[in-house]
Design an enzyme around this catalytic site. Structure first.
Site, mmCIF file in Angstrom:
data_model
loop_
_atom_site.group_PDB
_atom_site.id
_atom_site.type_symbol
_atom_site.label_atom_id
_atom_site.label_comp_id
_atom_site.label_asym_id
_atom_site.label_seq_id
_atom_site.Cartn_x
_atom_site.Cartn_y
_atom_site.Cartn_z
ATOM 1 N N THR C 40 0.801 -1.210 0.000
ATOM 2 C CA THR C 40 0.000 0.000 0.000
ATOM 3 C C THR C 40 0.830 1.255 0.000
ATOM 4 O O THR C 40 1.984 1.247 0.399
ATOM 5 C CB THR C 40 -0.843 -0.008 1.285
ATOM 6 O OG1 THR C 40 -1.581 -1.190 1.314
ATOM 7 C CG2 THR C 40 -1.751 1.159 1.404
ATOM 8 N N ASP C 56 -4.104 4.686 -1.600
ATOM 9 C CA ASP C 56 -4.372 4.140 -2.924
ATOM 10 C C ASP C 56 -5.458 3.074 -2.762
ATOM 11 O O ASP C 56 -6.000 2.917 -1.662
ATOM 12 C CB ASP C 56 -3.093 3.535 -3.520
ATOM 13 C CG ASP C 56 -2.688 2.266 -2.809
ATOM 14 O OD1 ASP C 56 -2.649 2.283 -1.581
ATOM 15 O OD2 ASP C 56 -2.439 1.255 -3.485
ATOM 16 N N ARG C 58 -5.344 -0.370 -4.235
ATOM 17 C CA ARG C 58 -5.006 -1.698 -4.775
ATOM 18 C C ARG C 58 -4.860 -2.715 -3.633
ATOM 19 O O ARG C 58 -4.220 -2.425 -2.638
ATOM 20 C CB ARG C 58 -3.700 -1.632 -5.561
ATOM 21 C CG ARG C 58 -3.203 -2.982 -6.044
ATOM 22 C CD ARG C 58 -1.949 -2.872 -6.855
ATOM 23 N NE ARG C 58 -2.224 -2.397 -8.202
ATOM 24 C CZ ARG C 58 -1.306 -2.279 -9.154
ATOM 25 N NH1 ARG C 58 -0.053 -2.599 -8.894
ATOM 26 N NH2 ARG C 58 -1.629 -1.832 -10.341
ATOM 27 N N LYS C 72 -9.189 1.666 1.805
ATOM 28 C CA LYS C 72 -8.182 1.503 2.852
ATOM 29 C C LYS C 72 -8.308 2.552 3.939
ATOM 30 O O LYS C 72 -7.566 2.516 4.917
ATOM 31 C CB LYS C 72 -6.785 1.575 2.243
ATOM 32 C CG LYS C 72 -6.526 0.471 1.243
ATOM 33 C CD LYS C 72 -5.137 0.520 0.728
ATOM 34 C CE LYS C 72 -5.002 -0.434 -0.441
ATOM 35 N NZ LYS C 72 -3.675 -0.381 -1.023
ATOM 36 N N GLY C 86 -0.800 -3.522 5.193
ATOM 37 C CA GLY C 86 -0.409 -4.822 5.728
ATOM 38 C C GLY C 86 -1.412 -5.884 5.321
ATOM 39 O O GLY C 86 -2.036 -5.774 4.272
ATOM 40 N N SER C 168 4.193 -0.170 1.543
ATOM 41 C CA SER C 168 5.332 -0.384 0.654
ATOM 42 C C SER C 168 5.657 0.855 -0.166
ATOM 43 O O SER C 168 6.783 1.041 -0.602
ATOM 44 C CB SER C 168 5.036 -1.562 -0.273
ATOM 45 O OG SER C 168 3.844 -1.335 -0.972
ATOM 46 N N ASP C 205 5.588 2.414 -7.003
ATOM 47 C CA ASP C 205 5.611 1.210 -6.180
ATOM 48 C C ASP C 205 4.668 0.190 -6.795
ATOM 49 O O ASP C 205 3.513 0.502 -7.075
ATOM 50 C CB ASP C 205 5.172 1.556 -4.755
ATOM 51 C CG ASP C 205 4.981 0.320 -3.903
ATOM 52 O OD1 ASP C 205 5.828 -0.586 -4.016
ATOM 53 O OD2 ASP C 205 3.996 0.249 -3.153
ATOM 54 N N SER C 208 1.307 -0.723 -4.991
ATOM 55 C CA SER C 208 0.231 0.270 -4.909
ATOM 56 C C SER C 208 -0.263 0.571 -6.313
ATOM 57 O O SER C 208 0.492 0.469 -7.280
ATOM 58 C CB SER C 208 0.733 1.561 -4.270
ATOM 59 O OG SER C 208 1.540 1.278 -3.168
#
Lengths: 236, 204, 273
Positions: C40, C56, C58, C72, C86, C168, C205, C208
């Site tokens: 994330t 984000d 995803r 999220k 996580g 991440s 990233d 994400s």
């Protein structure tokens, strides 16, 4: 540790420099402000000097989670203790509570702490509570990964009966020395001075710290170094 | 090999216009050996609510029994059927309870809610809900199912259209998965009826 | 003691029944399963009159994107929201548990929840499980003491910061904050900076992706801007619909008509007593 990959799953820990110093009339506590997960600086301005009561503070090192939970519990116990006693808790009581938790849970905890404060019975006192949960009353105590760079310096520079300003200057100098050499310490220097008059918190930003051997002036851009100082960067 | 691939499975649920469809393959295997070719992976919870369980068959059956038990307790206490959203939360809670020693199965839930609004949902094996508006997939064939559904799905399909789409997506995907196949089992649920069909597929 | 024949619905807490079996399977060389993660980018910052959170959308399971538009930013209290990174089940469960404890606390005290209360509940739960409940959170809210922003790590440590990133994509997002954040941003500037940080996570990233969710919390009100930006629209939509010339071969069809809902209109005869 794999330096090529940032490991964000690593526990959040404080590779730290923490210091507690007594002087004639009180104590000075000092710490850097870097918190890291693996090689990533998770917080560059953290506060590792935590208040326990009005007159007692603790410097935390090691696992952030463990040291926070210990100081939260000790703060809670000391609040109760203060109410039951009807007067401020002594530094010794606070340090003993830290020790009790650190010793009883030594298999679970990865944290070393320095408890410092002032009370009317014994004046300024510093207690070190390192990893296994021993308690050591000391005139000065250093801890964290940065402390290994400081033992010799303190043996030389610490004097009995310093003034407040001397003691604080010593702490700031020591933390900035450790920041210069220890990769896990960095950021700013925070100090807390505790004496009969109360508590003073001071803050020394990273770009105002003294420069040590081979350290460069802070620059906004690396190009400044090339343009201003010498045309041949390797000609030093 | 992952434990999820022990028995092999493929599951999809899709939303249409005031209806939904849920489909699975019919194979039960033990690794590469096929044990049964008429295996039920989709269970009826009540007339308008269906549950598909992919993954390890033994866990799927245990989990199904616990869910039926809990649903019956609910019916006794409340004198009504569970709403799909409520049932999804129940499944999620039961799975998360076993966070540190999970059931090895990934559920797909599809139902008609209030005012015949279709509801579909999937979870991982520890109950992380994914509420999708279009389609959800699970099982060993999930990767190819994602691709097939992503290109074949259109919003607001009528029941017959929906049946054709979900069947084609299922059959084309299981053909690329060794561990699932042997035809399919499709339920198309509209407010008035449940149409259950058994599909012919490759038998290799 | 006699074994209870029927298992009663549990009262709460984790069950470790299957741990021995699953441990045996692991020992025999069957790897433990992977869970749905939100690899994330989540961020938060304090602006002149409150807190802005961003995320984000995803969700991934290994290399597969299993949800392209998940949520999220979780609700904690009317004045507190929490971004989670996580293991998806853990972030969902821990925020749900704490938000219900906060709701009960509000019923009990009749006062607005405080951010530190949420913080303490979250960190004590996470500390109890020693990092096995894999939730990394960015908690933000405005209460009686003003705006607050905290980060909470899976092991239960917390930080208090004017701007924070997690997940991440936190490195990509932090680089944006470090170069552009300043004190006293306006709401518009704050939202713009949050979106920029999330987008740098989305594009740099791999964990994400998809859209930007934003939540603005100010004194006494909040705005949840779901899908505030859609930087990744679908590009491959075919204008023609799929048609299947050969119908699927059906072996068996069973049609079950559902019971009609009977509505009683008007009163019947009164029952004789």
């Amino acid at each position: 540790m794999d330096l090529g990959k940032v490991n964000l799953d690593a526990p959040h820990s404080m590779g730290t420099t923490i210091i507690g110093v007594t002087y004639n009339g009180g104590v000075v506590l000092g710490a850097d402000s870097r918190t890291s997960t693996g090689v990533y600086v998770a917080n560059r301005a953290s506060d590792k000097i935590t208040q326990l009561t009005d007159n007692v503070f603790v410097c935390r090192s090691g696992s952030a989670a463990d040291s926070q939970i210990v100081s939260d519990y000790v703060r809670y116990f000391l609040h109760q203790h203060t109410i039951q006693l009807g007067q401020p808790a002594t530094v010794k009581v606070a340090a003993n509570l830290v020790r009790l938790l650190a010793y009883n849970n030594k298999n679970m905890l990865q944290t070393g702490m320095i408890v410092g404060g002032w009370d009317k019975y014994e004046g300024g006192k510093i207690y070190g509570v390192p990893l296994g949960g021993t308690i050591i009353e000391q005139p000065f105590s250093i801890g964290g990964s940065g402390s290994s760079y400081l033992y010799g310096f303190f043996d030389q520079a610490w004097k009995e009966g310093m003034t407040k300003d001397e003691a604080e200057q010593l702490v700031v100098k020591a933390v900035s020395l450790a920041i210069a050499r220890d990769g896990a310490s960095g950021g700013v220097v925070r100090t807390v001075i505790i004496n009969s008059e109360g508590v003073t918190r001071n803050f020394y930003p990273g770009d105002k710290l003294p420069l040590w051997h081979e350290e460069l002036e802070p620059h906004n851009s690396l190009l400044d170094i090339l343009n201003s100082t010498s045309p041949e960067p390797m000609n030093i | 090999m992952s434990i999820f691939e022990y028995n092999g499975s493929a599951l999809i649920a899709m939303v249409g216009k005031n209806c939904f469809a849920i489909a699975s393959d019919r194979r039960l295997g033990v690794q590469l050996q096929t044990i049964a070719t008429d295996f039920q992976r989709i269970y009826k919870v009540h007339d308008r609510l269906f549950l598909g369980l992919s993954g390890l068959a033994t866990d799927a059956q245990t989990l199904y029994q616990r869910l039926v038990f809990r649903h019956k307790l609910y019916q006794l206490r409340e004198e009504r059927d569970m709403k799909p959203e409520t049932f999804a939360s129940l499944v999620s809670a039961i799975l998360y309870e076993k966070r540190f020693g999970p059931y090895f199965c990934q559920p797909v839930i599809a139902g008609l809610g209030d005012e015949d609004k279709p509801f579909i949902c999937t979870m991982d094996s520890i109950g992380a809900k994914e509420l999708a508006k279009d389609f959800v997939v699970a099982g060993t064939a999930s990767e190819s199912l994602y691709g097939a559904c992503e290109s074949m799905f259109r919003p607001d399909m009528e029941p017959e259209d929906l049946f054709e789409t979900i069947s084609q997506a299922l059959l084309s995907s299981v053909d690329r998965d060794c561990l699932s196949g042997w035809g399919g089992h499709v339920y198309v649920v509209t407010p008035t009826e449940v149409k259950e069909r058994i599909l012919k597929g490759r038998m290799d | 003691m006699s074994q209870v024949a029927v298992e009663a619905p549990p009262k709460g807490g984790f069950s470790f029944d299957l741990c021995r079996r699953n441990g045996m399977l692991s020992k025999k060389g069957v790897p433990p399963p992977s869970y749905r993660k939100t690899g994330t980018t989540i961020v938060g910052l304090i602006f002149q009159d409150g807190v802005i959170l961003g995320a984000d959308t995803r969700a991934t399971e290994g290399p597969i994107v299993c949800d392209k538009n998940c949520e999220k930013i979780h609700y904690m209290a009317p004045n507190i929201y929490c971004c989670g990174a996580g293991t998806a089940a853990d972030t969902e469960a821990v925020t749900d548990m704490v938000s219900s404890q906060l709701q009960l606390h509000r019923y009990h005290t009749g006062r607005e929840s405080r951010v530190v209360t949420a913080l303490t509940l979250l960190k004590s739960h996470l500390f109890k499980y020693q990092g096995h409940v894999q939730a990394a959170l960015v908690l933000g809210g405005v209460d009686a003491n003003g705006p607050h922003l905290h980060t909470i790590y899976p092991h239960g440590s917390t930080d208090t910061l004017p701007f924070a990133t997690m997940g991440s994509g936190s490195l990509a997002a932090m680089s944006v904050f470090e170069s552009k954040y300043r004190e006293g941003l306006t709401k518009e500037e704050g939202i713009k900076l949050v979106c920029e940080a999330i987008c740098s996570g989305i594009f740099n990233d791999l964990g994400s992706g998809s859209n930007v969710d934003v939540c603005v919390i100010t004194k006494g009100q909040k705005e949840y801007l779901r899908n505030h930006q859609l930087p990744n629209p679908r590009t491959y939509v075919s204008s023609k619909r799929f048609s299947f010339p050969k119908k699927t071969e059906v072996l068996l069809t069973r049609i079950t008509p559902l019971k009609e809902m009977v509505e009683v209109i008007g009163g019947g005869d009164i029952m004789e007593e």
